[in-house]
Scaffold this motif. Structure first.
Motif, PDB file in Angstrom:
ATOM      1  N   GLY A  32      14.806   6.200   2.555  1.00  0.00           N
ATOM      2  CA  GLY A  32      13.207   6.608   1.826  1.00  0.00           C
ATOM      3  C   GLY A  32      12.375   7.062   3.936  1.00  0.00           C
ATOM      4  O   GLY A  32      11.383   7.455   3.194  1.00  0.00           O
ATOM      5  N   LYS A  39       8.063   4.447   1.044  1.00  0.00           N
ATOM      6  CA  LYS A  39       7.883   4.412  -0.163  1.00  0.00           C
ATOM      7  C   LYS A  39       7.156   2.818   0.065  1.00  0.00           C
ATOM      8  O   LYS A  39       7.622   2.165   0.487  1.00  0.00           O
ATOM      9  CB  LYS A  39       8.939   3.676  -1.298  1.00  0.00           C
ATOM     10  N   THR A  41       4.334   0.239  -2.681  1.00  0.00           N
ATOM     11  CA  THR A  41       3.997   0.116  -3.292  1.00  0.00           C
ATOM     12  C   THR A  41       2.673  -1.300  -3.367  1.00  0.00           C
ATOM     13  O   THR A  41       2.626  -2.003  -2.682  1.00  0.00           O
ATOM     14  CB  THR A  41       5.491  -0.784  -4.488  1.00  0.00           C
ATOM     15  N   VAL A  55       3.856   4.055  -7.288  1.00  0.00           N
ATOM     16  CA  VAL A  55       4.259   3.282  -5.712  1.00  0.00           C
ATOM     17  C   VAL A  55       4.462   4.634  -5.530  1.00  0.00           C
ATOM     18  O   VAL A  55       3.661   6.041  -6.563  1.00  0.00           O
ATOM     19  CB  VAL A  55       5.218   3.774  -6.964  1.00  0.00           C
ATOM     20  N   TYR A  57       4.930   7.730  -1.972  1.00  0.00           N
ATOM     21  CA  TYR A  57       5.866   8.027  -1.328  1.00  0.00           C
ATOM     22  C   TYR A  57       4.708   8.438   0.336  1.00  0.00           C
ATOM     23  O   TYR A  57       3.831   9.804   0.240  1.00  0.00           O
ATOM     24  CB  TYR A  57       6.472   8.977  -0.989  1.00  0.00           C
ATOM     25  N   SER A 218       3.490  13.192  -4.051  1.00  0.00           N
ATOM     26  CA  SER A 218       3.979  12.153  -4.276  1.00  0.00           C
ATOM     27  C   SER A 218       3.703  10.133  -4.602  1.00  0.00           C
ATOM     28  O   SER A 218       3.577   9.780  -4.324  1.00  0.00           O
ATOM     29  CB  SER A 218       5.081  11.687  -3.253  1.00  0.00           C
ATOM     30  N   PRO A 233       9.691  12.098  -5.689  1.00  0.00           N
ATOM     31  CA  PRO A 233       9.471  11.245  -4.924  1.00  0.00           C
ATOM     32  C   PRO A 233       9.783  11.771  -3.716  1.00  0.00           C
ATOM     33  O   PRO A 233      11.037  12.088  -3.982  1.00  0.00           O
ATOM     34  CB  PRO A 233      11.022  10.576  -4.903  1.00  0.00           C
ATOM     35  N   ASP A 235      12.140  10.875  -1.206  1.00  0.00           N
ATOM     36  CA  ASP A 235      13.469   9.594  -0.510  1.00  0.00           C
ATOM     37  C   ASP A 235      14.544  11.076  -0.149  1.00  0.00           C
ATOM     38  O   ASP A 235      15.401  10.883   0.136  1.00  0.00           O
ATOM     39  CB  ASP A 235      13.513   9.017  -1.725  1.00  0.00           C
ATOM     40  N   TRP A 241      11.065  10.930 -11.250  1.00  0.00           N
ATOM     41  CA  TRP A 241      11.270   9.535 -10.911  1.00  0.00           C
ATOM     42  C   TRP A 241      11.833   9.191 -12.697  1.00  0.00           C
ATOM     43  O   TRP A 241      12.217   9.542 -13.518  1.00  0.00           O
ATOM     44  CB  TRP A 241       9.944   9.040 -11.131  1.00  0.00           C
TER      45      TRP A 241
END
Ligand code: ADP
Ligand code: MG
Length: 373
Positions: A32, A39, A41, A55, A57, A218, A233, A235, A241
């Motif tokens: 990530g 990321k 949360t 959630v 990024y 994101s 995401p 990532d 997602w």
């Protein structure tokens, strides 16, 4: 000849290098950390009687916290506006509108006007099963349920005559919106609004659009299972997602074995689930939940749960309640008519059926007799 071969070898070498590099990048992405995105949360529990999870990024914890706080404060505002049970100092909300039924138009925020216009429009487009003007009847169920949860020994069902009397005062045409003056008037003194079927998704959609306008790229938000994607995401791996759908026959813990499947959603898309398994009370050992079929005035009992994927959290929330009430064949027709909408129906006997779009993404077979996997 030699030249060509060595050129070929060069290409192979370059390819190998690219692959090696991308392998390294993929590894970094899995952590990530590609483009320095991480990321994060967080969650809050003080709006819409549910948990809101975010959630995202972001390049730093500070960046994430900044928009998380914005989401939280906006949800607090919207919660107060759409509250039908409590009034708040210095503002007119939906309780004010209800208290003024048959008395006077109430000046309200643009958000309230938009929520009501949205609900009226979708009521008409979907056959009238989700009706925010059913508040008087839904209030009776709400009060019996609250009492039944507090004092299970004395839990009772509301008398059908009482429900029927209240349901007479539910004509959506008596919800009169003046878009120029931003007022709402209930032209029936016994009518009340209940926006429980749509408020969480509507709030989620509004906040998502505000994040987008503010340049946030994101985020995945979930307001009590009303899920909305902003961007994808970061990532580096996925353009979507992954959202787990709870299996209504299993306990509410979100372990993988309690999932029906995983739905993929992209930028701007949403997933919402309506079910009878979370908010209910018991009368003589039988469960009575909170989604009421306006034709029978009893909890809809066709399915254990219905999940909808659509563009917009407002649309998905409205539709999940609607499909939960609609007979399967009618729902199937409606899903076809509304383009870009996918549905998963879970029947009481455990049968799981879905529209083709979702079938592809979660492997639930299509057709009335199809079982999961
Ligand atoms: P949840 O709020 O649990 O996510 P829903 O989105 O399906 O579930 O909304 C259920 C809520 O909608 C109920 O708590 C009630 O306030 C309201 N409601 C129930 N039945 C109806 C109906 N037929 N039309 C409009 N609103 C309804
Ligand atoms: Mg809903």
């Amino acid at each position: 000849m030699k030249g060509i071969r060595s050129k070929g070898r060069d290409i192979v070498a370059v390819l190998a290098l690219v692959l090696t590099l991308s392998g390294v990048i993929l590894f970094a992405e899995n952590l990530g950390t590609r483009n320095h995105y991480t990321k994060y949360t967080d969650a809050f529990f003080d709006t819409f009687d549910t948990v809101v999870t975010v959630v995202g990024y972001a390049k730093s914890r500070e960046e994430f916290n900044a928009y998380f706080e914005r989401i939280h404060s906006r949800f607090l505002e919207l919660h107060k506006m759409f509250d039908i049970y409590n009034g708040y100092e210095g503002m007119n909300n939906l309780k004010t509108v209800n208290d003024n039924a048959g008395i006077a138009p109430v000046k309200v925020s643009k958000e309230i006007v938009d929520l009501i216009l949205f609900s009226k429009q979708w009521y008409t487009a979907t056959g009238g099963k989700t009706n925010i003007a059913l508040g008087a009847m839904l209030r009776i169920w709400h009060d019996y349920r609250e009492r039944g949860v507090d004092d299970p020994e004395h839990a009772e069902l509301p008398p059908l005559e009482e429900l029927a009397e209240a349901a007479k005062h539910s004509s959506i045409d008596n919800v009169i919106v003046d878009v120029h003056n931003n007022t709402v008037y209930l032209a029936d003194k016994d009518m009340r609004l209940d926006v429980g079927a749509v408020a969480k998704g509507f709030a989620t959609e509004l906040v998502a659009r505000e994040l987008e306008a503010g340049g946030v790229t994101s985020v995945l938000m979930s307001a009590g299972g009303n899920i909305r994607a902003v961007g994808f995401p970061l990532d580096g791996n996925r353009r979507w997602w992954s959202v787990g759908i709870h299996d209504p026959r299993k306990p509410m813990f979100s372990t993988e074995s309690n999932l029906l499947g995983v739905i993929h959603i992209g930028d701007g898309e949403s997933v919402a689930t309506s079910g009878g398994y979370q908010r209910y009370y018991l009368v003589n050992g039988k469960a009575y939940h909170h989604i009421i079929d306006p034709d029978t005035l009893m909890p809809a009992n066709r399915y254990l749960s219905v999940t909808v994927r659509a563009r917009g959290a407002d649309v998905a929330d409205f539709l999940s309640t609607t499909f939960f009430v609609l007979p399967y064949e009618t729902g199937r027709e409606l899903a076809k008519k509304l383009q870009g909408v996918d549905v998963v129906w879970v029947f009481p006997d455990g049968t799981v059926v879905s529209t083709p779009g979702i079938e592809q993404s979660i492997g639930i077979a299509d057709g009335p007799d199809a079982k999961l996997r």
